[in-house]
Design a protein around this motif. Structure first.
Motif, PDB file in Angstrom:
ATOM      1  N   ILE A 119       0.844  -1.190   0.000  1.00 43.95           N
ATOM      2  CA  ILE A 119       0.000   0.000   0.000  1.00 43.95           C
ATOM      3  C   ILE A 119       0.881   1.242   0.000  1.00 43.95           C
ATOM      4  CG2 ILE A 119      -1.652   1.318   1.415  1.00 43.95           C
ATOM      5  CD1 ILE A 119      -2.536  -1.466   2.553  1.00 43.95           C
ATOM      6  N   HIS A 120       0.503   2.215  -0.810  1.00 47.55           N
ATOM      7  CA  HIS A 120       1.159   3.525  -0.775  1.00 47.55           C
ATOM      8  C   HIS A 120       0.373   4.385   0.216  1.00 47.55           C
ATOM      9  CE1 HIS A 120       2.113   7.484  -3.183  1.00 47.55           C
ATOM     10  NE2 HIS A 120       2.403   7.567  -1.907  1.00 47.55           N
ATOM     11  N   LEU A 121       0.967   4.652   1.361  1.00 50.32           N
ATOM     12  CA  LEU A 121       0.287   5.421   2.398  1.00 50.32           C
ATOM     13  C   LEU A 121       0.621   6.897   2.200  1.00 50.32           C
ATOM     14  CD1 LEU A 121      -1.390   4.804   4.962  1.00 50.32           C
ATOM     15  CD2 LEU A 121       0.735   4.962   6.257  1.00 50.32           C
ATOM     16  N   ARG A 122      -0.424   7.692   1.955  1.00 48.02           N
ATOM     17  CA  ARG A 122      -0.133   9.086   1.636  1.00 48.02           C
ATOM     18  C   ARG A 122       0.119   9.927   2.878  1.00 48.02           C
ATOM     19  NH1 ARG A 122      -2.217   6.605  -2.528  1.00 48.02           N
ATOM     20  NH2 ARG A 122      -1.446   7.268  -4.555  1.00 48.02           N
ATOM     21  N   LYS A 123      -0.578   9.588   3.969  1.00 46.33           N
ATOM     22  CA  LYS A 123      -0.417  10.375   5.195  1.00 46.33           C
ATOM     23  C   LYS A 123      -0.427   9.434   6.384  1.00 46.33           C
ATOM     24  CE  LYS A 123      -2.327  14.828   5.783  1.00 46.33           C
ATOM     25  NZ  LYS A 123      -3.564  15.614   5.901  1.00 46.33           N
ATOM     26  N   ILE A 124       0.352   9.762   7.400  1.00 43.34           N
ATOM     27  CA  ILE A 124       0.281   8.933   8.603  1.00 43.34           C
ATOM     28  C   ILE A 124      -0.742   9.540   9.548  1.00 43.34           C
ATOM     29  CG2 ILE A 124       1.521   8.009  10.581  1.00 43.34           C
ATOM     30  CD1 ILE A 124       3.748   7.416   8.940  1.00 43.34           C
ATOM     31  N   THR A 125      -1.975   9.080   9.461  1.00 43.31           N
ATOM     32  CA  THR A 125      -2.975   9.438  10.460  1.00 43.31           C
ATOM     33  C   THR A 125      -3.357   8.130  11.134  1.00 43.31           C
ATOM     34  OG1 THR A 125      -4.777   9.078   8.918  1.00 43.31           O
ATOM     35  CG2 THR A 125      -3.893  11.320   9.037  1.00 43.31           C
ATOM     36  N   VAL A 126      -3.991   8.236  12.294  1.00 42.69           N
ATOM     37  CA  VAL A 126      -4.354   7.023  13.019  1.00 42.69           C
ATOM     38  C   VAL A 126      -5.242   6.152  12.131  1.00 42.69           C
ATOM     39  CG1 VAL A 126      -5.470   6.137  15.088  1.00 42.69           C
ATOM     40  CG2 VAL A 126      -4.188   8.292  15.173  1.00 42.69           C
ATOM     41  N   ASN A 127      -6.229   6.769  11.456  1.00 44.21           N
ATOM     42  CA  ASN A 127      -7.144   5.995  10.629  1.00 44.21           C
ATOM     43  C   ASN A 127      -6.461   5.366   9.427  1.00 44.21           C
ATOM     44  OD1 ASN A 127      -9.513   6.079  12.001  1.00 44.21           O
ATOM     45  ND2 ASN A 127     -10.107   8.084  11.158  1.00 44.21           N
ATOM     46  N   ALA A 128      -5.704   6.180   8.715  1.00 47.02           N
ATOM     47  CA  ALA A 128      -5.094   5.677   7.473  1.00 47.02           C
ATOM     48  C   ALA A 128      -4.097   4.560   7.772  1.00 47.02           C
ATOM     49  CB  ALA A 128      -4.402   6.814   6.732  1.00 47.02           C
ATOM     50  N   LEU A 129      -3.219   4.765   8.752  1.00 49.80           N
ATOM     51  CA  LEU A 129      -2.232   3.730   9.061  1.00 49.80           C
ATOM     52  C   LEU A 129      -2.914   2.502   9.664  1.00 49.80           C
ATOM     53  CD1 LEU A 129       0.671   2.711   9.222  1.00 49.80           C
ATOM     54  CD2 LEU A 129       0.941   3.931  11.380  1.00 49.80           C
ATOM     55  N   GLY A 130      -3.895   2.761  10.543  1.00 51.87           N
ATOM     56  CA  GLY A 130      -4.623   1.648  11.174  1.00 51.87           C
ATOM     57  C   GLY A 130      -5.270   0.769  10.110  1.00 51.87           C
ATOM     58  N   LYS A 131      -5.932   1.405   9.147  1.00 54.62           N
ATOM     59  CA  LYS A 131      -6.607   0.649   8.094  1.00 54.62           C
ATOM     60  C   LYS A 131      -5.597  -0.122   7.240  1.00 54.62           C
ATOM     61  CE  LYS A 131      -9.646   1.415   4.173  1.00 54.62           C
ATOM     62  NZ  LYS A 131      -9.983   2.422   3.206  1.00 54.62           N
ATOM     63  N   ALA A 132      -4.505   0.565   6.891  1.00 50.15           N
ATOM     64  CA  ALA A 132      -3.479  -0.083   6.065  1.00 50.15           C
ATOM     65  C   ALA A 132      -2.898  -1.302   6.792  1.00 50.15           C
ATOM     66  CB  ALA A 132      -2.374   0.909   5.724  1.00 50.15           C
ATOM     67  N   LEU A 133      -2.669  -1.169   8.091  1.00 49.90           N
ATOM     68  CA  LEU A 133      -2.121  -2.287   8.863  1.00 49.90           C
ATOM     69  C   LEU A 133      -3.081  -3.466   8.849  1.00 49.90           C
ATOM     70  CD1 LEU A 133      -0.581  -0.491  11.986  1.00 49.90           C
ATOM     71  CD2 LEU A 133       0.647  -1.814  10.251  1.00 49.90           C
ATOM     72  N   TRP A 134      -4.363  -3.130   8.987  1.00 47.51           N
ATOM     73  CA  TRP A 134      -5.368  -4.188   9.005  1.00 47.51           C
ATOM     74  C   TRP A 134      -5.392  -4.916   7.657  1.00 47.51           C
ATOM     75  CZ3 TRP A 134      -8.139  -6.900  12.316  1.00 47.51           C
ATOM     76  CH2 TRP A 134      -9.184  -7.679  11.818  1.00 47.51           C
ATOM     77  N   ILE A 135      -5.408  -4.143   6.561  1.00 50.73           N
ATOM     78  CA  ILE A 135      -5.450  -4.765   5.229  1.00 50.73           C
ATOM     79  C   ILE A 135      -4.200  -5.620   5.010  1.00 50.73           C
ATOM     80  CG2 ILE A 135      -5.411  -4.309   2.730  1.00 50.73           C
ATOM     81  CD1 ILE A 135      -7.010  -1.760   3.290  1.00 50.73           C
ATOM     82  N   ALA A 136      -3.040  -5.046   5.333  1.00 52.60           N
ATOM     83  CA  ALA A 136      -1.784  -5.760   5.061  1.00 52.60           C
ATOM     84  C   ALA A 136      -1.690  -7.070   5.839  1.00 52.60           C
ATOM     85  CB  ALA A 136      -0.594  -4.869   5.386  1.00 52.60           C
ATOM     86  N   THR A 137      -2.335  -7.117   6.998  1.00 49.42           N
ATOM     87  CA  THR A 137      -2.223  -8.357   7.783  1.00 49.42           C
ATOM     88  C   THR A 137      -3.414  -9.297   7.561  1.00 49.42           C
ATOM     89  OG1 THR A 137      -3.129  -7.119   9.648  1.00 49.42           O
ATOM     90  CG2 THR A 137      -0.744  -7.470   9.639  1.00 49.42           C
ATOM     91  N   HIS A 138      -4.422  -8.850   6.809  1.00 51.89           N
ATOM     92  CA  HIS A 138      -5.593  -9.717   6.647  1.00 51.89           C
ATOM     93  C   HIS A 138      -5.994 -10.007   5.205  1.00 51.89           C
ATOM     94  CE1 HIS A 138      -5.976  -8.547  10.875  1.00 51.89           C
ATOM     95  NE2 HIS A 138      -6.571  -9.716  11.002  1.00 51.89           N
ATOM     96  N   ASP A 139      -5.457  -9.255   4.231  1.00 53.61           N
ATOM     97  CA  ASP A 139      -5.877  -9.452   2.847  1.00 53.61           C
ATOM     98  C   ASP A 139      -5.106 -10.629   2.237  1.00 53.61           C
ATOM     99  OD1 ASP A 139      -6.217  -9.378   0.099  1.00 53.61           O
ATOM    100  OD2 ASP A 139      -6.262  -7.188  -0.014  1.00 53.61           O
ATOM    101  N   ASP A 140      -5.831 -11.719   1.994  1.00 54.39           N
ATOM    102  CA  ASP A 140      -5.169 -12.930   1.492  1.00 54.39           C
ATOM    103  C   ASP A 140      -4.562 -12.734   0.116  1.00 54.39           C
ATOM    104  OD1 ASP A 140      -5.601 -14.358   3.693  1.00 54.39           O
ATOM    105  OD2 ASP A 140      -7.404 -15.395   2.964  1.00 54.39           O
ATOM    106  N   ARG A 141      -5.256 -11.938  -0.705  1.00 51.08           N
ATOM    107  CA  ARG A 141      -4.771 -11.739  -2.065  1.00 51.08           C
ATOM    108  C   ARG A 141      -3.421 -11.015  -2.040  1.00 51.08           C
ATOM    109  NH1 ARG A 141      -8.673  -8.361  -5.611  1.00 51.08           N
ATOM    110  NH2 ARG A 141     -10.140  -9.998  -5.061  1.00 51.08           N
ATOM    111  N   MET A 142      -3.335  -9.969  -1.211  1.00 49.52           N
ATOM    112  CA  MET A 142      -2.084  -9.223  -1.096  1.00 49.52           C
ATOM    113  C   MET A 142      -0.984 -10.116  -0.530  1.00 49.52           C
ATOM    114  SD  MET A 142      -1.387  -5.653   0.927  1.00 49.52           S
ATOM    115  CE  MET A 142      -2.470  -4.653  -0.065  1.00 49.52           C
ATOM    116  N   TRP A 143      -1.356 -10.895   0.469  1.00 48.66           N
ATOM    117  CA  TRP A 143      -0.393 -11.782   1.103  1.00 48.66           C
ATOM    118  C   TRP A 143       0.148 -12.797   0.088  1.00 48.66           C
ATOM    119  CZ3 TRP A 143      -0.272 -17.058   2.159  1.00 48.66           C
ATOM    120  CH2 TRP A 143       0.738 -17.454   3.035  1.00 48.66           C
ATOM    121  N   GLY A 144      -0.768 -13.347  -0.715  1.00 56.96           N
ATOM    122  CA  GLY A 144      -0.369 -14.345  -1.711  1.00 56.96           C
ATOM    123  C   GLY A 144       0.584 -13.759  -2.737  1.00 56.96           C
TER     124      GLY A 144
END
Ligand SMILES: O=c1ccn([C@@H]2O[C@H](COP(=O)(O)OP(=O)(O)O[C@H]3O[C@H](CO)[C@@H](O)[C@H](O)[C@H]3O)[C@@H](O)[C@H]2O)c(=O)[nH]1
Ligand SMILES: CC(C)[C@@H](C)/C=C/[C@@H](C)[C@H]1CC[C@H]2C3=CC=C4C[C@@H](O)CC[C@]4(C)[C@H]3CC[C@]12C
Length: 647
Positions: free
Chosen positions: A513-538
């Motif tokens: 993910i290209h994170l444009r800004k470090i806000t609690v929401n944006a980083l929190g969401k990105a962390l969640w996707i990166a650790t739970h999205d199977d397609r990205m993980w694969g």
């Protein structure tokens, strides 16, 4: 994979294009080129992106979903190892042909190994040779005498580390390498048994001007041209001292001096870099990455723009140094022909797919990894933290922004901590960004860290990234290579320069993910996707496997040996030196071998005027085909060729 037809309506014309699905990396919804039209961008492997305009959002969205679905199916098929009957037939035919050819070769070249000097004498007599034997040993290219090779580079850790890896490889291969860079790195370089030579400059200071102003913004240019003039003079003279006595220079183009020093010493010259620096329509210049994709013309222009800007601000100093210290005539971009210089890119061809319009002497070798983790034992508390996360079945992430410094480190730490709590993951935090700040004001209290966050100073990434489920970093070229090699999803928050390029790349490849800004929401969401999205993980896992199969250092060394003769053809004849300000003979015709400013086009049309040894490398190299495509003037034909190349 069977090609799939896509039709696009260009104004007043109908164009039919064929794009094999396996060459499509990603799709993006964007605004159309025409005002009011929704658009779609197709990101293609090693090729400039294609733009489509639609008459309605519904149509565009339908198209995006349909293509994405098919892509998924194609990918699933590609990952399976079972060959279709058709593929099996092709593979058998190829194997039979290969066997037949090697039989013939053995007969023809039965005596080749016995007399390597024959090859050398043919090289000297200028007889063109074609190396078409895939089993040919690199010994055929390796120079018979050990070379003194100087690697000239400036910048931070990531600008030095790849050369340490390369030089270790060169040492093992019997060469005499040396690294010329800032004093700060002397101990580290020598620890690896590599000779060191100092060049001017303070890495932290160079970094500061980049982070505070952004790369090549008007403010950056103002600061550079007002405060860095003296440093630049020092850089030029110290670089010359550092390179004296070499047989070959390999330089990061950011160091600026090498091309002139090689000219003065009449020795071959290579460039090597961590980020795109060579004209292509496929990627923008590392320092000119737009927030939305702009297409091939923009990409191509961005290089011309930077080459000129870079030259314009440094030319007068360089030319007076050439005259005073090197005894050389003034030069210009047309005379220098930087696009002809053999180039080694030390990133992975799976990450930055070599574009079709790279010349034969531009090689994407794979990362030059320096593994420092094998002999490293983690501190007990770090190991315990990792073990506990595993035992608790919690996802573990790494967050760190390398050598980058920020204006409000306290706020950054607070956002990071809150985001980690929000995403409910465990985190290993490398808080380099506070060092700068702590020195300034130690009285401001640190942000307290919750038990789910463990702070480290640094740790070898080749060890650390194997332990984690996702990485968040600044997108430094080397750090990106390290997290992709580990096969983990990579979130990049870029701060300056090429970091935007790598952020875009991981997103395009679907591995991060290209994170444009470090806000609690944006980083929190990105962390969640990166650790739970199977397609990205694969996808990340697959890419990691590909990178681990590459050997960038070995490929680079082979490329150096192979392109050495080509590099020698570029050495400018310099019969007459400036001495005592006397008359200087103009030697221009002796080395100018393409007309002014046509070199870009020549490279693009794929008709290299240097027939040998470029053709030999084409026949051999895995990058092959650089000169094999014909004219590429329309979108449609470019797409077709993309298919031919990788298909
Ligand atoms: O605790 C650490 C910190 C770093 N590394 C390694 O050190 C290298 C750092 O490389 P990189 O990320 O390229 O270096 P930086 O010095 O942080 O980045 C600068 O240099 C890069 C290479 O030119 C550019 O891409 C960046 O924009 C620029 O900021 C990588 O291999 C990392 O894996 C570790 O192993 N452990
Ligand atoms: C006229 C002179 C003073 C002008 C041309 C020089 C400007 C300097 C300050 C600029 C030009 C190119 C810049 C440059 C290019 C690339 C990199 C690689 C990156 O990983 C770290 C920063 C680094 C190393 C920066 C540092 C600052 C540099 C060296």
């Amino acid at each position: 994979m069977p090609p799939h037809p896509l039709a696009s309506l260009l104004y007043g014309t109908r164009t039919k294009m064929v794009i094999p699905f396996k060459n499509i990396l990603n799709l993006e919804k964007e605004k159309g080129f025409r005002w009011g039209y929704p658009g779609m961008v197709v990101v293609i492997r090693g090729h400039e992106e294609l733009f489509f305009d639609f008459s309605s959002n519904g149509l565009r969205d339908d198209c995006v979903v349909t293509v994405l679905r098919t892509l998924e199916a194609v990918r699933a098929l590609q990952e399976s190892v079972i060959l279709t009957p058709h593929e099996k037939k092709d593979a058998d035919a190829a194997a039979a042909e290969n066997q037949l050819l090697s039989g013939v070769r053995e007969d023809l070249h039965a005596d080749r190994d016995a007399d390597p000097s024959e090859i050398l004498s043919r090289i000297e007599s200028g007889t063109p040779m074609i190396f078409d034997d895939p089993n040919a040993s690199i010994l055929d290219f390796k120079p018979t005498k050990a070379m003194r090779i100087t690697c000239l580079t400036i910048g931070s850790r990531g600008d030095i580390q790849p050369y340490i890896a390369l030089c270790k490889g060169l040492l093992a291969d019997g060469q005499h390498p040396r690294i010329a860079t800032h004093r700060e790195f002397q101990g580290w370089v020598e620890k690896h048994g590599i000779e060191f030579a100092p060049v001017e400059g303070d890495p932290a200071e160079l970094m500061r001007v980049c982070v505070e102003n952004g790369m090549f913004t008007p403010r950056f240019l103002y600061q550079a041209t007002s405060q860095f003039r003296d440093w630049f003079d020092g850089l030029l003279t110290s670089s010359y001292e550092a390179c004296k006595g070499s047989d070959l220079i390999i330089e990061s183009p950011s160091a600026m001096a090498g091309i002139h020093i090689a000219e003065a010493l009449s020795i071959p010259y290579f460039r090597a870099f961590t980020m795109p620096w060579t004209r292509t329509r496929a990627y923008p210049h590392a320092f000119a990455v737009p927030s939305h994709k702009q297409g091939g013309a923009y990409n191509y222009m961005s290089y011309a723009f930077f080459d000129n800007l870079f030259w314009q601000i440094s030319a007068s100093q360089i030319n007076s140094w050439r005259r005073k210290h090197l005894g050389l005539k003034p030069t210009s971009l047309e005379k220098l022909q930087p696009n002809k210089v053999p180039f080694l890119y030390n990133f992975s061809p799976s990450v930055v797919v070599p574009p079709l319009d790279f010349s034969d002497w531009v090689r994407v070798t794979g990362y030059w990894f320096l593994d420092e983790g094998t002999a490293w034992t983690p501190p007990a508390d770090l190991q315990a933290f990792i073990d506990k996360a595993r035992a608790d079945k919690q996802k573990l992430v790494y967050i760190g922004f390398g050598s980058v410094t920020v204006s409000d480190p306290r706020e950054l730490t607070q956002h990071v901590v809150d985001a980690v709590l929000k995403a409910d993951v465990r985190c290993i935090l490398s808080k380099g960004w506070s060092d700068h700040f702590d020195k300034k004001d130690a009285s401001v209290p640190e942000v307290p860290l919750p038990p789910s966050v463990f702070q480290i100073r640094s740790a070898p990434h080749d060890w650390l990234f194997k332990q984690i489920d996702a990485a968040v970093h600044h997108g430094g070229a080397g750090t990106t290579g390290a997290s992709l090699r580990a096969g983990v999803p990579t979130i990049i928050k870029p701060f300056f320069g090429d970091q935007y390029f790598f952020a875009t790349r991981v997103e395009d490849l679907g591995v991060g993910i290209h994170l444009r800004k470090i806000t609690v929401n944006a980083l929190g969401k990105a962390l969640w996707i990166a650790t739970h999205d199977d397609r990205m993980w694969g996808k990340a896992r697959l890419l990691g496997e590909q990178i681990r199969n590459e050997d960038g250092v070995a490929t680079a060394i082979t490329a150096v040996y192979r392109d050495l003769d080509y590099a020698r053809t570029l050495i400018k004849k310099r019969e007459v030196k400036i001495e005592g300000g006397g008359e200087v003979e103009d030697t221009e015709e002796a080395w100018t071998f393409v007309e002014n400013d046509s070199d870009g086009d020549v490279a693009r049309l794929g008709e290299p005027e240097v027939v040998w040894p470029a053709s030999s490398s084409r026949a051999q190299g895995s990058w092959g085909g650089g000169g094999a495509y014909g004219k590429r003037t329309s979108l449609g034909s470019m797409v077709l060729r993309g298919g031919q190349r990788t298909g």
